[in-house]
Design a protein around this motif. Structure first.
Motif, PDB file in Angstrom:
ATOM      1  N   ASP A   1      96.919  47.967  47.441  1.00 20.10           N
ATOM      2  CA  ASP A   1      96.963  46.424  48.019  1.00 20.10           C
ATOM      3  C   ASP A   1      95.855  45.707  47.566  1.00 20.10           C
ATOM      4  O   ASP A   1      95.709  44.303  48.093  1.00 20.10           O
ATOM      5  N   LEU A   2      95.209  46.177  46.501  1.00 16.62           N
ATOM      6  CA  LEU A   2      93.942  45.142  45.837  1.00 16.62           C
ATOM      7  C   LEU A   2      93.173  44.757  46.589  1.00 16.62           C
ATOM      8  O   LEU A   2      92.758  43.291  46.604  1.00 16.62           O
ATOM      9  N   ARG A   3      92.638  45.399  47.483  1.00 12.68           N
ATOM     10  CA  ARG A   3      91.629  44.947  48.463  1.00 12.68           C
ATOM     11  C   ARG A   3      90.463  44.194  47.781  1.00 12.68           C
ATOM     12  O   ARG A   3      89.929  43.276  48.129  1.00 12.68           O
ATOM     13  N   LEU A   4      89.859  45.223  46.864  1.00 12.64           N
ATOM     14  CA  LEU A   4      88.611  44.711  46.041  1.00 12.64           C
ATOM     15  C   LEU A   4      89.024  43.410  45.164  1.00 12.64           C
ATOM     16  O   LEU A   4      88.156  42.273  45.291  1.00 12.64           O
ATOM     17  N   THR A   5      90.000  43.343  44.507  1.00 15.40           N
ATOM     18  CA  THR A   5      90.534  42.195  43.653  1.00 15.40           C
ATOM     19  C   THR A   5      90.707  40.873  44.540  1.00 15.40           C
ATOM     20  O   THR A   5      90.080  39.742  44.221  1.00 15.40           O
ATOM     21  N   ARG A   6      91.377  41.075  45.624  1.00 17.67           N
ATOM     22  CA  ARG A   6      91.294  39.879  46.698  1.00 17.67           C
ATOM     23  C   ARG A   6      90.174  39.373  47.231  1.00 17.67           C
ATOM     24  O   ARG A   6      89.904  38.311  47.644  1.00 17.67           O
ATOM     25  N   ALA A   7      89.071  40.427  47.220  1.00 20.23           N
ATOM     26  CA  ALA A   7      87.715  39.897  47.654  1.00 20.23           C
ATOM     27  C   ALA A   7      86.664  39.788  46.695  1.00 20.23           C
ATOM     28  O   ALA A   7      85.656  39.335  46.777  1.00 20.23           O
ATOM     29  N   LYS A   8      87.366  39.524  45.455  1.00 20.07           N
ATOM     30  CA  LYS A   8      86.787  38.850  44.255  1.00 20.07           C
ATOM     31  C   LYS A   8      85.619  39.960  43.604  1.00 20.07           C
ATOM     32  O   LYS A   8      84.380  39.714  43.368  1.00 20.07           O
ATOM     33  N   ILE A   9      86.039  41.411  43.937  1.00 22.18           N
ATOM     34  CA  ILE A   9      85.047  42.264  43.560  1.00 22.18           C
ATOM     35  C   ILE A   9      85.570  43.110  42.630  1.00 22.18           C
ATOM     36  O   ILE A   9      86.960  43.292  42.687  1.00 22.18           O
ATOM     37  N   THR A  10      85.072  43.629  41.739  1.00 25.69           N
ATOM     38  CA  THR A  10      85.704  44.375  40.339  1.00 25.69           C
ATOM     39  C   THR A  10      84.855  45.713  40.298  1.00 25.69           C
ATOM     40  O   THR A  10      83.660  45.772  40.450  1.00 25.69           O
ATOM     41  N   LEU A  11      85.645  46.866  40.272  1.00 24.84           N
ATOM     42  CA  LEU A  11      84.978  48.266  40.218  1.00 24.84           C
ATOM     43  C   LEU A  11      85.665  48.716  38.605  1.00 24.84           C
ATOM     44  O   LEU A  11      86.830  48.971  38.711  1.00 24.84           O
ATOM     45  N   ARG A  12      84.690  49.234  37.758  1.00 22.90           N
ATOM     46  CA  ARG A  12      85.067  49.459  36.726  1.00 22.90           C
ATOM     47  C   ARG A  12      84.345  50.503  36.031  1.00 22.90           C
ATOM     48  O   ARG A  12      83.232  50.820  36.408  1.00 22.90           O
ATOM     49  N   ARG A  13      85.114  51.607  34.969  1.00 21.66           N
ATOM     50  CA  ARG A  13      84.456  52.800  34.423  1.00 21.66           C
ATOM     51  C   ARG A  13      84.365  52.212  32.981  1.00 21.66           C
ATOM     52  O   ARG A  13      85.585  52.118  32.381  1.00 21.66           O
ATOM     53  N   ARG A  14      83.373  51.811  32.497  1.00 14.10           N
ATOM     54  CA  ARG A  14      83.390  51.282  30.924  1.00 14.10           C
ATOM     55  C   ARG A  14      82.560  52.277  29.954  1.00 14.10           C
ATOM     56  O   ARG A  14      81.674  52.664  30.335  1.00 14.10           O
ATOM     57  N   THR A  15      83.209  52.543  28.954  1.00 16.00           N
ATOM     58  CA  THR A  15      82.500  53.295  27.627  1.00 16.00           C
ATOM     59  C   THR A  15      82.437  52.332  26.659  1.00 16.00           C
ATOM     60  O   THR A  15      83.141  51.341  26.503  1.00 16.00           O
ATOM     61  N   GLY A  16      81.178  52.497  25.922  1.00 16.61           N
ATOM     62  CA  GLY A  16      80.836  51.679  24.782  1.00 16.61           C
ATOM     63  C   GLY A  16      79.830  50.649  25.104  1.00 16.61           C
ATOM     64  O   GLY A  16      79.974  50.285  26.290  1.00 16.61           O
ATOM     65  N   GLY A  17      79.108  50.275  24.148  1.00 10.86           N
ATOM     66  CA  GLY A  17      77.934  49.173  24.675  1.00 10.86           C
ATOM     67  C   GLY A  17      76.826  49.952  25.165  1.00 10.86           C
ATOM     68  O   GLY A  17      76.820  51.118  25.307  1.00 10.86           O
ATOM     69  N   ALA A  18      75.816  48.989  25.296  1.00 11.47           N
ATOM     70  CA  ALA A  18      74.645  49.424  25.746  1.00 11.47           C
ATOM     71  C   ALA A  18      74.307  49.700  27.282  1.00 11.47           C
ATOM     72  O   ALA A  18      73.728  50.528  27.878  1.00 11.47           O
ATOM     73  N   ASP A  19      75.398  49.125  28.050  1.00  6.97           N
ATOM     74  CA  ASP A  19      75.359  49.497  29.590  1.00  6.97           C
ATOM     75  C   ASP A  19      76.931  50.295  29.931  1.00  6.97           C
ATOM     76  O   ASP A  19      77.513  50.015  31.060  1.00  6.97           O
ATOM     77  N   ASP A  20      77.312  51.184  29.164  1.00 12.26           N
ATOM     78  CA  ASP A  20      78.365  51.935  29.531  1.00 12.26           C
ATOM     79  C   ASP A  20      77.938  52.709  30.854  1.00 12.26           C
ATOM     80  O   ASP A  20      76.712  53.144  31.199  1.00 12.26           O
ATOM     81  N   GLY A  21      78.940  53.071  31.562  1.00 16.17           N
ATOM     82  CA  GLY A  21      78.950  53.246  33.046  1.00 16.17           C
ATOM     83  C   GLY A  21      79.907  52.927  33.870  1.00 16.17           C
ATOM     84  O   GLY A  21      80.643  52.276  33.688  1.00 16.17           O
ATOM     85  N   TRP A  22      79.715  53.139  35.281  1.00 15.41           N
ATOM     86  CA  TRP A  22      80.359  52.557  36.434  1.00 15.41           C
ATOM     87  C   TRP A  22      79.778  51.114  36.696  1.00 15.41           C
ATOM     88  O   TRP A  22      78.523  50.947  36.749  1.00 15.41           O
ATOM     89  N   HIS A  23      80.482  50.142  36.887  1.00 18.97           N
ATOM     90  CA  HIS A  23      79.954  48.882  37.305  1.00 18.97           C
ATOM     91  C   HIS A  23      80.509  48.360  38.406  1.00 18.97           C
ATOM     92  O   HIS A  23      82.038  48.392  38.545  1.00 18.97           O
ATOM     93  N   LEU A  24      80.032  47.859  39.265  1.00 19.80           N
ATOM     94  CA  LEU A  24      80.730  47.200  40.598  1.00 19.80           C
ATOM     95  C   LEU A  24      80.266  45.839  40.639  1.00 19.80           C
ATOM     96  O   LEU A  24      78.974  45.327  40.764  1.00 19.80           O
ATOM     97  N   LYS A  25      81.044  44.826  40.549  1.00 21.67           N
ATOM     98  CA  LYS A  25      80.516  43.420  40.602  1.00 21.67           C
ATOM     99  C   LYS A  25      80.877  42.807  41.829  1.00 21.67           C
ATOM    100  O   LYS A  25      82.048  42.640  42.272  1.00 21.67           O
ATOM    101  N   LEU A  26      79.892  42.098  42.376  1.00 18.25           N
ATOM    102  CA  LEU A  26      79.913  41.499  43.787  1.00 18.25           C
ATOM    103  C   LEU A  26      79.843  39.950  43.625  1.00 18.25           C
ATOM    104  O   LEU A  26      78.786  39.579  42.937  1.00 18.25           O
ATOM    105  N   PRO A  27      80.381  39.318  44.533  1.00 16.18           N
ATOM    106  CA  PRO A  27      80.126  37.645  44.493  1.00 16.18           C
ATOM    107  C   PRO A  27      78.623  37.599  44.965  1.00 16.18           C
ATOM    108  O   PRO A  27      78.168  38.131  45.965  1.00 16.18           O
ATOM    109  N   ALA A  28      78.024  36.535  44.361  1.00 18.84           N
ATOM    110  CA  ALA A  28      76.711  36.260  44.858  1.00 18.84           C
ATOM    111  C   ALA A  28      76.624  34.698  44.758  1.00 18.84           C
ATOM    112  O   ALA A  28      75.868  34.209  43.629  1.00 18.84           O
ATOM    113  N   GLY A  29      77.048  33.990  45.682  1.00 19.32           N
ATOM    114  CA  GLY A  29      76.855  32.465  45.302  1.00 19.32           C
ATOM    115  C   GLY A  29      77.892  32.110  43.973  1.00 19.32           C
ATOM    116  O   GLY A  29      79.054  32.599  43.862  1.00 19.32           O
ATOM    117  N   SER A  30      77.151  31.397  43.319  1.00 18.81           N
ATOM    118  CA  SER A  30      77.751  30.731  42.126  1.00 18.81           C
ATOM    119  C   SER A  30      77.955  31.891  40.827  1.00 18.81           C
ATOM    120  O   SER A  30      78.243  31.788  39.864  1.00 18.81           O
TER     121      SER A  30
END
Length: 530
Positions: free
Chosen positions: A56-85
């Motif tokens: 039911d897209l609870r994270l997306t609706r809360a403007k939160i993203t959880l991803r597993r990314r490969t490639g680049g200098a910061d590959d790994g798991w990323h959790l992005k949370l709102p922090a004001g602007s």
């Protein structure tokens, strides 16, 4: 979900501007950006990210993203949370590629709970990343030229391709006035170079597109079938506010942010108070069950909160002591013992937040909001706007009468020295609890059109005054226990007696003007018209 892991994720403040751009648009000379002297380096990355969410897209609706990314200098798991602007990004290494790190999950447990997290989108990105340097050589920002191909994995999802530019501030400039100015000027500069404001807030939103509309709504977002002018709608609205507050403060409590325990405790107690106060508008066995669970939650939070308050008060007393009579041994025990007590209590809180019982409580709150158990007579009678206000007024009146009744007992018993001191003080504490409930009810009544703001303000003043008194009582009781422990160790306890007396004096000062504060509540209530 993975087994408990106490590793701390890397925490990054992400401040960036995203702009849409056509494939044929040339990247401008980035050294013409205000505040940018040079391009320190430029590298190419092939990035691939899998995004996870509940059905039911609870994270997306809360403007939160959880991803597993490969490639680049910061590959790994990323959790992005709102922090004001801006955005707060927590990172953790890949380790087991299919296992979401517990240290990230803990930050969204109150949202996700026991729901399964599964892939909802894949986003592949060919990125040209340029580090931008200031006149003095510091890295001030990164410019990314992204060529993106994405697939929505939701029913009806499609493949999408686009190009965008990102300008992200570096750790050197993020959160500074200089950084904000750079971001603003750079946005105008890039738009002048052919970019345009993006209609989508994120790559994930663009990837999902219209397929997100096929996902069911989470329970707490399902609007109940209520007359918006009914008393039940006002109560449910007030309950929803506290529900959102609980979910918002939960990860901050885990992180032990300042005042977070206090705020989470306030939200749970306010929700319980609303359920009690407006019994008769909502009804059913589930209400008493929720009240019991909220009471238990607040009690666990209360142990840490009391330790926190007492620690602050005692440290302030020791620091401000000018008598020289608080010896070093006593001062050290006050600081170390109270800190240890708080840490133990905070560990108990985290254990509670991870428990199936607490997660069930959150689910039960959401279920109540989606399907509020409106009292049968209230549903059948469906009052008009004026009648709705009368019903809420009746509940306010009951709350006010409780304040008056408990205040009368204070007048009768507080100065009766034949009674135990704690018994007399409990009468004062009872007034505070009644004033707090009346204040919460007043806020809900305001939402239904009753002009109760003055009452809310008066109740808050009384609650604050008596809260200062109760803090002195709590601190004094803790001093007694510290003194008893010192006595068992064979230490001098004079300093504890000195601090005890100072808290007695602070408590007495807190009650100055008490009767006038109560009279202001009575005056405020008399002005309310249903």
């Amino acid at each position: 979900m993975s087994e408990n892991n106490h590793d701390t994720p890397r925490d990054v403040l992400e401040v960036e501007a995203k702009l849409a751009v056509d494939e044929a648009t040339a990247v401008p000379d980035l050294t013409e950006l205000p505040g940018v002297e040079s391009v320190l380096d430029s590298v190419e990355h092939h990035l691939s990210a899998i995004y996870f969410d509940t059905p039911d897209l609870r994270l997306t609706r809360a403007k939160i993203t959880l991803r597993r990314r490969t490639g680049g200098a910061d590959d790994g798991w990323h959790l992005k949370l709102p922090a004001g602007s801006a955005r707060r990004e927590l990172r953790a290494p890949l380790q087991e590629p299919t296992q979401i790190p517990e240290e990230l999950l803990a930050n969204v447990r109150a949202i996700v709970r026991t729901a399964e997290l599964s892939p909802i989108a894949q986003v592949d990105n060919y990125r040209v990343e340029s580090a931008l340097g200031s006149p003095t050589g510091e890295k001030v920002a990164e410019f990314c030229d992204d060529h993106v191909t994405a697939w929505s994995l939701l029913p009806g999802g499609e493949r999408t391709s686009w190009r965008e530019w990102e300008l992200e501030l570096s750790e050197f400039t993020a959160g500074t006035e200089e950084g904000e100015a750079l971001l603003s000027r750079a946005t105008s500069f890039l738009i002048a170079a052919g970019a345009r404001k993006s209609d989508s807030p994120s790559k994930l939103a663009t990837a999902l597109g219209s397929s997100a509309e096929s996902a069911p709504l989470p329970p707490h977002l399902r609007a109940p079938e209520l007359d918006p002018d009914s008393p039940a709608a006002a109560v449910v609205s007030a309950l929803r506010t506290q529900r959102d507050s609980i979910v918002s403060w939960e990860p901050r409590v885990r992180a032990d942010e300042w005042d977070s325990v206090h705020q989470l405790r306030v939200s749970t107690r306010e929700m319980r108070s609303l359920l009690e106060t407006f019994e008769g508008i909502l009804e059913g066995e589930q209400l008493s069950h929720l009240e019991d669970e909220l009471k238990e939650t607040a009690a666990v939070l209360g142990v840490a909160r009391d330790a926190e308050v007492v620690e602050e008060r005692l440290l302030a007393l020791v620091d401000s002591d000018e008598s020289g009579l608080v010896d070093a041994t006593a001062a050290a025990h006050i600081a170390e013992d109270m800190r240890a007590e708080y840490r133990r209590a905070h560990e108990d809180i985290v254990e509670m937040l991870d428990s199936p019982r607490f997660l069930r409580l959150l689910d039960e709150i959401d279920a109540l909001l989606a399907h509020p158990p409106v009292a049968t007579h209230a549903a059948e009678d469906a009052p008009e706007g004026g009648e709705s206000r009368e019903i809420l007024y009746e509940h306010l009146e009951r709350g006010f009468k409780k304040v008056k009744k408990r205040h009368k007992k204070v007048l009768e018993h507080y100065n009766d020295t034949s009674l135990d001191l704690h018994e007399r003080e409990d009468y004062v504490h009872d007034v505070r609890k009644a004033a707090k409930k009346l204040r919460y009810a007043s806020v809900a009544a305001e939402g239904a059109g009753l002009k109760a703001r003055r009452l809310t303000k008066a109740c808050k003043a009384l609650q604050s005054q008596l809260g200062d008194f109760q803090d002195a009582v709590t601190s004094r009781d803790r001093i007694e226990r510290l003194a008893a422990a010192a006595r068992e160790r064979g230490e001098d306890t004079f300093a504890y007696g000195l601090l005890y007396q100072r808290e007695m004096d602070r408590g007495a000062r807190a009650l100055e003007g008490y009767e006038k504060t109560v009279s202001e509540v009575a005056k405020a209530f008399s002005k309310i018209k249903p």
